[in-house]
Scaffold this motif. Structure first.
Motif, short mmCIF file in Angstrom:
data_model
loop_
_atom_site.label_atom_id
_atom_site.label_comp_id
_atom_site.label_asym_id
_atom_site.label_seq_id
_atom_site.Cartn_x
_atom_site.Cartn_y
_atom_site.Cartn_z
N PRO A 1 0.84 -1.21 0.00
CA PRO A 1 0.00 0.00 0.00
C PRO A 1 0.87 1.26 0.00
O PRO A 1 1.83 1.37 0.77
N HIS A 2 0.52 2.22 -0.86
CA HIS A 2 1.33 3.43 -0.94
C HIS A 2 0.57 4.54 -1.63
O HIS A 2 -0.47 4.33 -2.26
N VAL A 3 1.10 5.75 -1.49
CA VAL A 3 0.67 6.91 -2.27
C VAL A 3 1.91 7.42 -2.98
O VAL A 3 2.93 7.72 -2.35
N ALA A 4 1.83 7.49 -4.31
CA ALA A 4 2.96 7.95 -5.11
C ALA A 4 2.85 9.46 -5.35
O ALA A 4 1.79 9.96 -5.74
N VAL A 5 3.95 10.17 -5.07
CA VAL A 5 3.99 11.62 -5.25
C VAL A 5 5.25 11.99 -6.03
O VAL A 5 6.16 11.17 -6.20
N ARG A 6 5.35 13.24 -6.48
CA ARG A 6 6.53 13.66 -7.22
C ARG A 6 7.73 13.89 -6.30
O ARG A 6 8.86 13.57 -6.64
N ASP A 7 7.47 14.44 -5.11
CA ASP A 7 8.54 14.81 -4.18
C ASP A 7 8.03 14.55 -2.77
O ASP A 7 7.06 15.17 -2.34
N THR A 8 8.69 13.66 -2.04
CA THR A 8 8.17 13.28 -0.72
C THR A 8 8.33 14.39 0.31
O THR A 8 7.51 14.51 1.23
N PHE A 9 9.38 15.22 0.20
CA PHE A 9 9.52 16.32 1.15
C PHE A 9 8.42 17.35 0.93
O PHE A 9 7.81 17.84 1.89
N ALA A 10 8.14 17.68 -0.33
CA ALA A 10 7.04 18.60 -0.63
C ALA A 10 5.72 18.01 -0.17
O ALA A 10 4.85 18.72 0.35
#
Length: 468
Positions: free
Chosen positions: A79-88
């Motif tokens: 299970p995950h959520v994919a984002v462009r930048d994890t810090f942002a």
């Protein structure tokens, strides 16, 4: 598990894509801290990449992860959520958490006392709202710790207390705009991180950045005893603070001030005027700096409309935190010695305050006051002078023997009178060896220094093994 975030909420907050439906009960970016049901955020740093620890995080029970490189997940169905930048994305999650919380938020900053005041506020406000007061843990007060603390805040919190630190101009502006406090308190201004600032006035200006994030109608709580009070007040007014509350031990015109004070070496009893309301209470920590901190805490409690009486009870139960005033007794042969743990950090103001507390303790029988002091870092051109200036505080505290750790301590060694035996060593390990030979039953030992000196290792060893 009570859901802190659902995968749909995480995706909405961060602009990411969820792999499916899941819920998390906590948030962390340290795989060593993952608890079952947590969200693990795979941050990319200069030296470490959280994606390298995804397998460990899921093995520890993570219910999901926030990732920018889904190909590195341990399995396709993780299970995950994919984002462009994890810090942002962490900052986006912090903003979303702040938007959905309808209670009162408090921001805490200052050159010393931040963590203690934050913890005292947590305890005081939790008395008014049991289980619905959220606060940052440890000293999570920087560009990663503050958004993490916000992301962990339950939606139904009535109070949120967030510590904010800085060592360069501009840092607090960013943090304050994330936290958006209803009440902002500046504990004190002193020469911490002086290497990065031209003057104490510049430090005051940087700390005043906390007011830029104040919510409309917000309150600034300021230390009336501090010489930079007027400067901070002007900055608060310029940032739109609707109300300013002052607190002080010495200033007769402070809004929150003591009427009677009865100090002892284990606590302080006080009757205070809190904006016209009289309160008699006890502070579980000794020292004038804690009397001042307590008045600041009561000013904040009053500003958010919480119960002052309950806050007074919480202050009476205050105990020192690890590295910040915690007291313990260590075995010395058949007897014991008292250990004052102030090993987490140090600047000139906090060092003088800790030595004053040491001086307030009366050793039993033939016991002595011993000071193990580590170098104060980031003082720039003032390093030698500020270390030498500690000689007066050491003498006033009645220190019988001192162990000074770090090359910066040479200036202090030269300034100390010959009648106070002292030893300059290069490491925490050397200090521990000396101390084991020196300490005897009924002594009182203060251990304080900048965190990088490593005196916490001295404290841990003494607490675990005593003195054989």
């Amino acid at each position: 598990m009570t859901a802190l975030w659902t995968s749909a909420e995480l995706a909405s907050a961060t602009g990411g894509t969820a792999s499916g439906d899941f819920a998390v009960g906590g948030v962390t970016f340290d795989s060593r801290e993952v608890m079952p049901g947590d969200l693990f955020i795979a941050l990319k740093g200069e030296k470490m990449d959280g994606h390298s620890f995804l397998a460990q995080a899921y093995a520890a029970g993570a219910a999901g992860a926030l990732v920018s490189d889904p190909a590195r997940l341990p399995s396709a169905d993780a299970p995950h959520v994919a984002v462009r930048d994890t810090f942002a994305a962490l900052n986006d999650l912090a903003r979303a958490s702040r938007r959905r919380m309808g209670g009162k938020v408090i921001g805490v900053t200052g050159s010393a006392g931040k963590t203690g005041v934050k913890e005292a506020l947590r305890l005081a406000l939790d008395r008014s709202a049991p289980g619905r007061t959220h606060a940052s843990v440890k000293s999570y007060n920087n560009h990663t710790g503050v958004p993490l603390s916000l992301a962990r805040m339950p939606q139904d919190s009535l109070y949120g207390v967030f510590e904010m630190g800085m060592n360069h101009p501009g840092e607090l502006t960013e943090l304050a705009r994330l936290v958006r406090p209803h009440v902002a308190i500046v504990t004190t201004i002193a020469s911490a991180h002086r290497a990065f600032f031209a003057s104490e006035e510049a430090i005051a200006d940087a700390k005043a950045e906390i007011f830029t994030g104040l919510e409309p109608g917000g309150t600034a709580v300021l230390n009336r005893d501090n010489p930079h009070y007027a400067r901070l007040r002007a900055a608060a007014e310029a940032s739109g603070a609707a109300r300013i509350i002052s607190f002080g031990v010495k200033a007769a015109d402070a809004d929150v001030r003591p009427l009677k004070v009865a100090p002892s070496d284990i606590c302080t009893s006080m009757t205070a005027d809190v904006l016209g309301e009289r309160l008699t209470f006890k502070i579980g920590m000794p020292g004038e700096h804690w009397a001042l901190n307590a008045l600041g805490v009561l000013a904040v409690v009053k500003a958010v409309g919480a119960d002052l009486g309950l806050a007074g009870l919480a202050l009476g139960e205050m105990q020192g935190l690890e590295g910040r005033g915690q007291r313990s007794f260590i075995a010395v042969g058949a007897g014991k010695a008292m250990l004052l743990d102030e090993s987490y950090n140090a600047n000139p103001a906090s060092m003088a305050a800790a030595l004053s507390v040491l001086g307030g303790f009366e050793p039993r029988r033939r016991g002595r006051r011993i000071a193990v002091l580590g170098a104060m870092k980031e003082l720039g051109d003032e390093t030698a002078a500020m270390h030498a200036d500690l000689a007066g505080s050491i003498e006033a505290a009645g220190v019988a023997e001192a162990i000074l750790v770090g090359a910066e301590m040479a200036a202090l060694a030269e300034a100390l009178p010959a009648r106070i035996p002292h030893h300059v060593v290069g490491s925490a390990e050397e200090a521990l060896t000396l101390l084991r030979d020196m300490v005897r039953a009924d002594d009182i030992i203060l251990v304080k220094g900048s965190n990088s000196v490593g005196l916490g290792r001295v404290v841990r060893s003494l607490n675990q093994h005593g003195v054989e």
